[in-house]
Each structure stands twice: as C-alpha cells, then as structure tokens.
Design a protein around this motif. Structure first.
Motif, PDB file in Angstrom:
ATOM      1  N   LYS A 159       0.813  -1.222   0.000  1.00  0.00           N
ATOM      2  CA  LYS A 159       0.000   0.000   0.000  1.00  0.00           C
ATOM      3  C   LYS A 159       0.847   1.273   0.000  1.00  0.00           C
ATOM      4  N   HIS A 160       2.146   1.129   0.297  1.00  0.00           N
ATOM      5  CA  HIS A 160       3.006   2.298   0.468  1.00  0.00           C
ATOM      6  C   HIS A 160       4.340   2.045  -0.233  1.00  0.00           C
TER       7      HIS A 160
ATOM      8  N   TYR B  15      -0.992   4.308  -4.376  1.00  0.00           N
ATOM      9  CA  TYR B  15      -0.169   4.085  -3.188  1.00  0.00           C
ATOM     10  C   TYR B  15       0.135   5.419  -2.503  1.00  0.00           C
TER      11      TYR B  15
ATOM     12  N   THR C 243       3.160   7.511  -1.341  1.00  0.00           N
ATOM     13  CA  THR C 243       4.541   7.505  -1.813  1.00  0.00           C
ATOM     14  C   THR C 243       5.415   8.402  -0.934  1.00  0.00           C
TER      15      THR C 243
END
Length: 205
Positions: A7-8, A106, A108
């Motif tokens: 997710k990141h 995502y 970022t």
C-alpha cells in the motif's frame, strides 16, 4: 515481484529518482585539488566527514572547511559546491510522471541519505525539469537524513518513517540502489526491491 498487499512505496533518491554519478565528483575534486581520484575515493570511505554531514551533525560551512582540509587548498565555497554537486544528474520527467501516477494508488515517500548542499542542487534540477521547486509536490512525504539526524541503513530511520505515518511494514515496499540499505529495512520486515539502474523500478508497475 508480487505487489499484492503493498500500500506504500518508499523511494531512495539518488540512483532511483535522480541520475547519480559519484565518479564525476571524484574527478571534479581531483581537478581542483591535484589529489588523485583514487585518494578521494579512499577518503570518502574512510573519513567521518561525509557520514557526519549526511547525518546533519555538521553544517554546510563546517563541511566545506573539512573539504578544504582534504584538498589542502583554500577554495571558494562555490568551487567546492560545484565539485560536490557534480555527481547529481537529471531528474527525468518520465520518472516523476510515474510517481504521480503511482500516488493515485499508493502512498509515496522519499527516504534519502543526503545533505544540505545537495538538497538545494537537486531542488534546482527539479525546478528546471518540472517547474516545481521541491519533491514534496510529487510525494506524500519526504525524509532526508541530514534533517532527521539519522541515516540509512540504521533501523531507527526506517522505524521513524513507519511510526510517523502509522505504516504496517509488511505493506511497505522500499526501493533503493544499495543492498546494505535494503538489509536495514528488511530487519523491520519491510518489503524491498534493489534498483540496479534508475529506470529499472518502472518495470515493477
């Protein structure tokens, strides 16, 4: 690699977002000091000056004084800065555009070992190429070692990013061009990807 569950995205800067040629800086210092490039390479690896500067333990003026001592010549600030910044290359817009695209899916981040002189230089490069003066315009959050007073691959720098943003490490992918920095992140169960050349990470997405 399998990106399901990610997710990141946490990006290194040099060699990932910005082109980097450290040999260009060694050559520049050889030219202005008369000291062979091999000695500069050795000095960077052995001198605490560079590590302390990246960690924000020295200011710009103190770092320049340290460079003058290594050079053995009383060079002007702008001459030293130009040589020090010689390693910094382009920030191609296709990478920035990809970050913008990924930012829709995502969260970022940037996590970079850098320093004050380089930060001003790559901000100017970014402004010239994109019209925006800082990376904050393109990433959710930006972390620099000299501001945080810690550096990769120490686990505390990754832990700080995780805690400040409430990130589950298993949902984080960290992209860096140095294996030792990836190993530091992996100690906290962060997922990692080695970037052998600046555009190679684009193939992931």
């Amino acid at each position: 690699m399998n990106l399901s569950g990610i997710k990141h995205l946490v990006f290194d800067l040099g060699g990932v977002i910005i082109d980097l040629d450290t040999q260009a800086t060694f050559k520049a210092f050889e030219k202005i000091s008369g000291i062979p490039m091999v000695e500069w390479v050795k000095g960077v690896h052995e001198s605490q000056l560079f590590l302390d500067y990246e960690q924000g333990l020295l200011g710009d003026a103190e770092f320049r004084d340290g460079l003058r001592n290594l050079c053995g010549v009383g060079l002007a600030d702008d001459v030293l800065d130009k040589a020090w910044n010689a390693m910094l290359g382009a920030i191609p817009m296709h990478r920035i555009n990809k970050v913008i695209e990924l930012g829709k899916t995502y969260r970022t981040f940037v996590l970079s070992n850098t320093n004050g002189i380089h930060e001003r230089a790559f901000n100017q490069i970014l402004l010239d190429s994109s019209g925006n003066p800082t990376l904050d315009h393109f990433f959710h959050k930006v972390y620099f070692s000299h501001v945080m007073k810690m550096r990769k691959p120490e686990t505390e720098i990754y832990q700080t990013v995780l805690e400040e943003n409430n990130l589950n490490p298993r949902e984080v992918l960290f992209l860096d061009d140095k294996p030792e920095n990836l190993r530091g992140a992996e100690k906290l169960k962060i997922q990692t990807f080695l970037v052998p050349s600046p555009d190679s990470w684009l193939e992931l997405f």
